[in-house]
Enzyme design. Structure first.
Site, PDB file in Angstrom:
ATOM      1  N   LYS A  22      31.281  51.077  38.190  1.00 24.75           N
ATOM      2  CA  LYS A  22      32.452  50.074  37.938  1.00 24.75           C
ATOM      3  C   LYS A  22      32.694  48.909  38.270  1.00 24.75           C
ATOM      4  CE  LYS A  22      36.594  51.569  39.798  1.00 24.75           C
ATOM      5  NZ  LYS A  22      37.423  50.500  40.231  1.00 24.75           N
ATOM      6  N   ASN A  23      32.573  48.809  39.568  1.00 23.53           N
ATOM      7  CA  ASN A  23      32.846  47.432  40.225  1.00 23.53           C
ATOM      8  C   ASN A  23      31.844  46.389  40.108  1.00 23.53           C
ATOM      9  OD1 ASN A  23      34.874  48.784  41.291  1.00 23.53           O
ATOM     10  ND2 ASN A  23      34.175  48.881  43.325  1.00 23.53           N
ATOM     11  N   ARG A  92      43.898  45.862  38.113  1.00 22.07           N
ATOM     12  CA  ARG A  92      44.110  44.796  38.708  1.00 22.07           C
ATOM     13  C   ARG A  92      42.888  43.904  38.768  1.00 22.07           C
ATOM     14  NH1 ARG A  92      45.007  42.835  44.019  1.00 22.07           N
ATOM     15  NH2 ARG A  92      42.998  42.039  44.789  1.00 22.07           N
ATOM     16  N   CYS A 116      49.566  48.039  44.821  1.00 26.37           N
ATOM     17  CA  CYS A 116      48.515  49.027  44.588  1.00 26.37           C
ATOM     18  C   CYS A 116      48.734  50.291  45.544  1.00 26.37           C
ATOM     19  CB  CYS A 116      47.038  48.455  44.651  1.00 26.37           C
ATOM     20  SG  CYS A 116      46.050  49.547  44.299  1.00 26.37           S
ATOM     21  N   ARG A 121      47.157  44.425  48.555  1.00 34.43           N
ATOM     22  CA  ARG A 121      46.084  43.777  47.792  1.00 34.43           C
ATOM     23  C   ARG A 121      46.546  42.370  47.310  1.00 34.43           C
ATOM     24  NH1 ARG A 121      42.371  48.213  44.804  1.00 34.43           N
ATOM     25  NH2 ARG A 121      40.827  46.939  45.239  1.00 34.43           N
ATOM     26  N   PRO A 122      46.736  41.410  48.040  1.00 29.33           N
ATOM     27  CA  PRO A 122      47.427  40.223  47.736  1.00 29.33           C
ATOM     28  C   PRO A 122      46.129  39.282  46.833  1.00 29.33           C
ATOM     29  CG  PRO A 122      46.761  40.077  49.992  1.00 29.33           C
ATOM     30  CD  PRO A 122      46.635  41.498  49.588  1.00 29.33           C
ATOM     31  N   ILE A 123      46.299  38.264  46.575  1.00 33.66           N
ATOM     32  CA  ILE A 123      45.361  37.489  45.670  1.00 33.66           C
ATOM     33  C   ILE A 123      45.290  36.139  46.204  1.00 33.66           C
ATOM     34  CG2 ILE A 123      45.278  39.116  43.770  1.00 33.66           C
ATOM     35  CD1 ILE A 123      46.788  36.732  42.203  1.00 33.66           C
ATOM     36  N   ASP A 305      35.781  52.595  50.101  1.00 30.06           N
ATOM     37  CA  ASP A 305      35.673  53.298  49.026  1.00 30.06           C
ATOM     38  C   ASP A 305      34.921  54.846  49.474  1.00 30.06           C
ATOM     39  OD1 ASP A 305      36.852  51.557  47.676  1.00 30.06           O
ATOM     40  OD2 ASP A 305      35.303  51.148  46.156  1.00 30.06           O
ATOM     41  N   ARG A 397      39.510  57.079  36.742  1.00 28.36           N
ATOM     42  CA  ARG A 397      39.213  55.511  36.727  1.00 28.36           C
ATOM     43  C   ARG A 397      37.899  55.286  37.300  1.00 28.36           C
ATOM     44  NH1 ARG A 397      43.167  53.222  40.253  1.00 28.36           N
ATOM     45  NH2 ARG A 397      41.689  51.561  40.050  1.00 28.36           N
TER      46      ARG A 397
HETATM   47  C1  UD1 Z   1      36.817  45.436  45.755  1.00 25.78           C
HETATM   48  C2  UD1 Z   1      36.355  46.709  44.939  1.00 25.78           C
HETATM   49  C3  UD1 Z   1      37.157  48.027  45.907  1.00 25.78           C
HETATM   50  C4  UD1 Z   1      36.627  47.827  47.215  1.00 25.78           C
HETATM   51  C5  UD1 Z   1      36.960  46.508  47.938  1.00 25.78           C
HETATM   52  C6  UD1 Z   1      36.301  46.573  49.219  1.00 25.78           C
HETATM   53  C7  UD1 Z   1      36.225  46.049  42.644  1.00 25.78           C
HETATM   54  C8  UD1 Z   1      36.948  46.247  41.358  1.00 25.78           C
HETATM   55  N1  UD1 Z   1      37.093  46.661  43.768  1.00 25.78           N
HETATM   56  O1  UD1 Z   1      38.123  45.292  45.582  1.00 25.78           O
HETATM   57  O2  UD1 Z   1      36.658  49.113  45.146  1.00 25.78           O
HETATM   58  O3  UD1 Z   1      37.389  48.860  47.902  1.00 25.78           O
HETATM   59  O4  UD1 Z   1      36.101  45.646  47.107  1.00 25.78           O
HETATM   60  O5  UD1 Z   1      34.735  46.695  49.238  1.00 25.78           O
HETATM   61  O6  UD1 Z   1      35.181  45.562  42.846  1.00 25.78           O
HETATM   62  N2  UD1 Z   1      42.488  40.312  50.472  1.00 25.78           N
HETATM   63  C9  UD1 Z   1      43.485  39.311  50.662  1.00 25.78           C
HETATM   64  N3  UD1 Z   1      43.590  38.354  49.796  1.00 25.78           N
HETATM   65  C10 UD1 Z   1      42.984  38.301  48.681  1.00 25.78           C
HETATM   66  C11 UD1 Z   1      41.954  39.283  48.352  1.00 25.78           C
HETATM   67  C12 UD1 Z   1      41.865  40.240  49.369  1.00 25.78           C
HETATM   68  O7  UD1 Z   1      43.992  39.367  52.024  1.00 25.78           O
HETATM   69  O8  UD1 Z   1      43.122  37.463  48.010  1.00 25.78           O
HETATM   70  C13 UD1 Z   1      42.354  41.475  51.391  1.00 25.78           C
HETATM   71  C14 UD1 Z   1      42.607  42.829  50.820  1.00 25.78           C
HETATM   72  O9  UD1 Z   1      44.027  42.873  50.937  1.00 25.78           O
HETATM   73  C15 UD1 Z   1      41.815  43.678  51.691  1.00 25.78           C
HETATM   74  C16 UD1 Z   1      40.505  42.876  51.753  1.00 25.78           C
HETATM   75  O10 UD1 Z   1      40.977  41.331  51.815  1.00 25.78           O
HETATM   76  O11 UD1 Z   1      42.401  43.965  52.811  1.00 25.78           O
HETATM   77  C17 UD1 Z   1      39.186  43.406  50.854  1.00 25.78           C
HETATM   78  O12 UD1 Z   1      39.665  42.975  49.756  1.00 25.78           O
HETATM   79  P1  UD1 Z   1      38.585  42.574  48.602  1.00 25.78           P
HETATM   80  O13 UD1 Z   1      37.315  42.685  49.204  1.00 25.78           O
HETATM   81  O14 UD1 Z   1      39.183  41.616  47.957  1.00 25.78           O
HETATM   82  O15 UD1 Z   1      38.670  43.929  47.662  1.00 25.78           O
HETATM   83  P2  UD1 Z   1      38.701  44.065  46.163  1.00 25.78           P
HETATM   84  O16 UD1 Z   1      37.996  42.946  45.363  1.00 25.78           O
HETATM   85  O17 UD1 Z   1      40.203  44.035  45.749  1.00 25.78           O
END
Ligand code: UD1
Length: 417
Positions: A22-23, A92, A116, A121-123, A305, A397
């Site tokens: 999926k990811n 997301r 979430c 989960r900020p961006i 995960d 999911r």
């Molecule tokens: C992806 C995976 C998810 C997995 C995660 C970590 C997908 C669709 N999902 O999620 O299954 O659990 O990687 O391996 O591929 N963060 C920030 N700011 C940002 C982005 C992230 O602070 O803009 C923080 C998050 O809150 C978290 C950490 O970084 O604490 C890791 O997040 P990230 O690696 O971005 O995970 P996802 O891409 O959301």
């Protein structure tokens, strides 16, 4: 609303095939928007998140057609740069589309993805990276609008190796003029899969799998046929299911190099594991050993995960285990549900102390999130009596019919709608 009813106490024997990731599929689907030709994705898991992503692509004007686990996407007719609110809120990962929509149309409008269940989960890292490539981004009233007439490649240092931010920046960098170098990039295998897909479409990308990813901006000159990598978390979940329930199973289609830390921890727990090419065989221990310390980290560290499934394993281990969750701040909601099944655990911030008990018992529990839900199914396999898991649609999911897979190796799991 769906429920899983699990009757515990049977060991697992047989062979399971691991479905596509999926990811990996989600960012690759986002990338189909910038491919210059029809794309045929093989081994594409038909999961709700993936179907939502496909629906968003169709709303943007793409054509998509499923045939089993083969998905054909033709983005030549895409004509909209607005990601509608209902679907983006559901998914997301629609945030990945910012990079590819902006790259394709020089404009993108999206909704801020909601909070979430596993944390905030900020961006911010996504937006910071896109801005460095020249995107002008306004955030207003829950909407994000992006303009990108002068997108130019540059060096993009990430404060944290975020998987999603790395993928989003790679996607936008493909449409920039000149070279982009992402420093402190995430190293997850799904990023390598995205790179391989982009290369198959004629883009120039290298370095994925290391901390430095280099993208030479340019145009795709073709579509492609591409097989999505096997899902390493599904593979890890099946192996852990066997380690908890007992028995001996073989996985086909798994990539053992993606599972090194998971295999190491299963061996620490006493499981015997043999790997031959893409086949992995696990023989469960009589009762799992405790794990002195399990700490989640970005790849190649232990995957967040898989933390909930190992929490379930430690709940029936022969001693006290310590689990530390470093990636997401709210990823222990399965702890209280496992307590309803007789599990003994206590939480302090991002650390969980899990005291193994000889047997869990059936209870009525809730799947608060995808992997936490899977962990409850695994715990229920070895519990005495029947466990009813509510909100099982959350498990859907990330797993294509988990109940059928487990039933095929001897478990008693029923879905009730
Ligand atoms: C992806 C995976 C998810 C997995 C995660 C970590 C997908 C669709 N999902 O999620 O299954 O659990 O990687 O391996 O591929 N963060 C920030 N700011 C940002 C982005 C992230 O602070 O803009 C923080 C998050 O809150 C978290 C950490 O970084 O604490 C890791 O997040 P990230 O690696 O971005 O995970 P996802 O891409 O959301």
């Amino acid at each position: 609303m769906a429920q899983f009813w699990v009757e515990g106490g049977t060991q697992l024997f047989g062979t399971l095939r691991v479905h596509g990731s999926k990811n990996a599929a989600l960012p690759i689907l986002a990338a189909t928007l910038i491919a210059n030709g029809p794309v045929c994705l093989l081994n594409c898991p038909r999961l709700r998140d993936v179907e939502n992503m496909v629906s968003i692509l169709v709303e943007l004007g793409c054509k998509a057609q499923w045939d089993g686990d083969t998905l054909r996407v033709d983005s030549s007719s895409a004509n909209s740069y607005t990601l509608s609110e209902p679907l983006s809120k559901e998914l997301r990962s629609s945030i990945f589309l910012l990079g590819s929509v902006l790259g394709r149309f020089k404009k993108a409008i999206a909704t801020y993805p909601g909070g979430c269940e596993i944390g905030n989960r900020p961006i911010d890292l996504h937006l910071k990276g896109l801005r460095r490539l020249g995107a002008r981004i306004k955030e207003d009233g829950g909407y994000i609008s992006c303009d990108g007439d002068d997108l130019v490649g540059t060096s993009v240092p990430l404060d944290y190796p975020s998987v999603g931010a790395t993928e989003n920046i790679m996607l936008l960098a493909c449409s920039c003029i000149g070279e982009t170098v992402i420093h402190n990039a995430a190293r997850e295998p799904e990023i390598v899969d995205l790179q391989n897909f982009l290369i198959a479409c004629g883009f120039r990308v290298c370095g994925a799998g290391s901390s430095t990813v280099v993208i030479e901006g340019g145009k795709s000159d073709r579509g492609c046929t591409y097989s999505i990598m096997p899902d390493r978390i599904v593979a890890g979940t099946y192996l852990t299911a066997c380690a908890i329930a007992g028995g001996e199973i073989t996985l086909t289609g798994a990539v053992s190099e993606h599972l090194v830390t998971v295999v190491e921890k299963l061996q620490d727990a006493g499981a015997y594991i043999r790997q031959e090419g893409s086949r992995m065989m696990i023989r469960a221990p009589h009762r799992p050993n405790e794990l002195q310390r399990l700490e989640t980290l970005p790849y190649p560290g232990f995957p967040t995960d898989m933390q909930p499934q190992f929490f379930a394993l430690c709940s029936v281990a022969s001693g006290i285990s310590v689990l530390v969750e470093n990636v997401f701040e709210n990823r222990f909601r399965h702890a209280q549900e496992l307590q309803k099944m007789g599990g003994k655990n206590s939480l302090r911030g991002t650390t969980a102390i899990v005291r193994g008990v000889p047997k869990l018992h059936g209870a009525s529990v809730i799947a608060h999130d995808l992997r936490g839900g899977a962990a409850l199914v695994l715990a229920a396999l070895s519990a005495e009596g029947t466990t009813i898991i509510d909100c099982a649609e959350r498990i859907d999911r990330g797993y294509v019919h988990l109940e059928d897979a487990l039933k095929s190796v001897g478990a008693y799991v029923e879905r009730k709608e």
